[in-house]
Motif scaffolding. Structure first.
Motif, mmCIF file in Angstrom:
data_model
loop_
_atom_site.group_PDB
_atom_site.id
_atom_site.type_symbol
_atom_site.label_atom_id
_atom_site.label_comp_id
_atom_site.label_asym_id
_atom_site.label_seq_id
_atom_site.Cartn_x
_atom_site.Cartn_y
_atom_site.Cartn_z
ATOM 1 N N GLY A 75 0.825 -1.199 0.000
ATOM 2 C CA GLY A 75 0.000 0.000 0.000
ATOM 3 C C GLY A 75 0.860 1.250 0.000
ATOM 4 N N HIS A 76 0.624 2.132 0.970
ATOM 5 C CA HIS A 76 1.408 3.375 1.074
ATOM 6 C C HIS A 76 2.668 3.202 1.925
ATOM 7 N N TRP A 77 3.039 1.981 2.215
ATOM 8 C CA TRP A 77 4.171 1.700 3.095
ATOM 9 C C TRP A 77 5.315 1.058 2.321
ATOM 10 N N ARG A 78 6.540 1.404 2.741
ATOM 11 C CA ARG A 78 7.740 0.837 2.125
ATOM 12 C C ARG A 78 8.625 0.255 3.221
ATOM 13 N N ARG A 79 9.086 -0.967 3.017
ATOM 14 C CA ARG A 79 10.051 -1.550 3.954
ATOM 15 C C ARG A 79 11.417 -1.043 3.524
ATOM 16 N N VAL A 80 12.121 -0.407 4.453
ATOM 17 C CA VAL A 80 13.417 0.197 4.147
ATOM 18 C C VAL A 80 14.478 -0.349 5.090
ATOM 19 N N GLN A 81 15.720 -0.191 4.655
ATOM 20 C CA GLN A 81 16.840 -0.502 5.541
ATOM 21 C C GLN A 81 17.954 0.494 5.279
ATOM 22 N N ASP A 82 18.747 0.727 6.332
ATOM 23 C CA ASP A 82 19.893 1.627 6.206
ATOM 24 C C ASP A 82 21.141 0.808 5.887
ATOM 25 N N ARG A 83 22.283 1.453 5.889
ATOM 26 C CA ARG A 83 23.531 0.782 5.504
ATOM 27 C C ARG A 83 23.907 -0.364 6.439
ATOM 28 N N ASP A 84 23.402 -0.333 7.673
ATOM 29 C CA ASP A 84 23.699 -1.392 8.634
ATOM 30 C C ASP A 84 22.676 -2.517 8.592
ATOM 31 N N GLU A 104 31.592 5.952 2.912
ATOM 32 C CA GLU A 104 31.929 4.898 3.876
ATOM 33 C C GLU A 104 33.406 4.807 4.228
ATOM 34 N N ALA A 105 34.259 5.475 3.491
ATOM 35 C CA ALA A 105 35.691 5.427 3.780
ATOM 36 C C ALA A 105 36.089 6.631 4.636
#
Length: 166
Positions: A75-84, A104-105
């Motif tokens: 729907g209007h929702w998104r499953r997200v993740q960060d770099r970790d 990242e360096a």
């Protein structure tokens, strides 16, 4: 004749299987590729355990323009993740299609052109969020705090190794 037909059939199955593997998954809601990178539109974004306001808030992302990776849609929702790899469900209105990356360096040189032989224009520290510009197979052009330059793609999070941008 049967040998040729058999080889042709095997070749056809191999090509079909390869095509199925090469085909990228698409979101059911947006029909956009999954996974894909976006950025946090606001300075705060609630991350919920599930797709809906009734789900518990597990934490809050607090860095405007932070790159995030969308891995699912509902729907209007998104499953997200960060770099970790930390993440959960966010409302789509908190996300932007503007592409950003995270350096990242420790100390990254921003070059005038996509070559380590070119002039260094500036430096970026680890954790800097930059706007993503053009990318070739090995380098990306970024803009961070008014400074522009090319950096090796390998030092960035928020861009896939196969991302090509103009």
């Amino acid at each position: 004749m049967t040998i040729r037909v058999g080889l042709a059939a095997i070749l056809g199955m191999v090509l079909l299987a390869g095509g199925a593997v090469a085909a990228q998954e698409r979101g059911r809601v947006t029909d956009l590729p999954l996974p894909r990178f976006v950025s946090l539109k606001s300075s705060e974004g609630n991350v919920r355990r599930g797709p809906g306001l009734s789900h518990r808030i597990d934490w809050v992302f607090k860095r405007r323009n932070m790159p995030l990776q969308i891995t699912a849609e509902y729907g209007h929702w998104r499953r997200v993740q960060d770099r970790d790899g930390a993440g959960g469900w966010m409302h789509y209105s908190l996300l932007s299609g503007v592409r950003t990356v995270l350096v990242e360096a420790e100390d990254v040189a921003l070059y005038r052109s996509p070559s380590a032989e070119s002039r260094i224009m500036a430096r970026a520290e680890r954790g800097v969020i930059a706007r993503l510009g053009e990318c070739n197979p090995d380098w990306c052009r970024i803009v961070a705090q008014g400074q522009k330059g090319w950096v090796p793609k390998a030092v960035l999070w928020g861009v896939s190794p196969d991302d090509l941008r103009q």
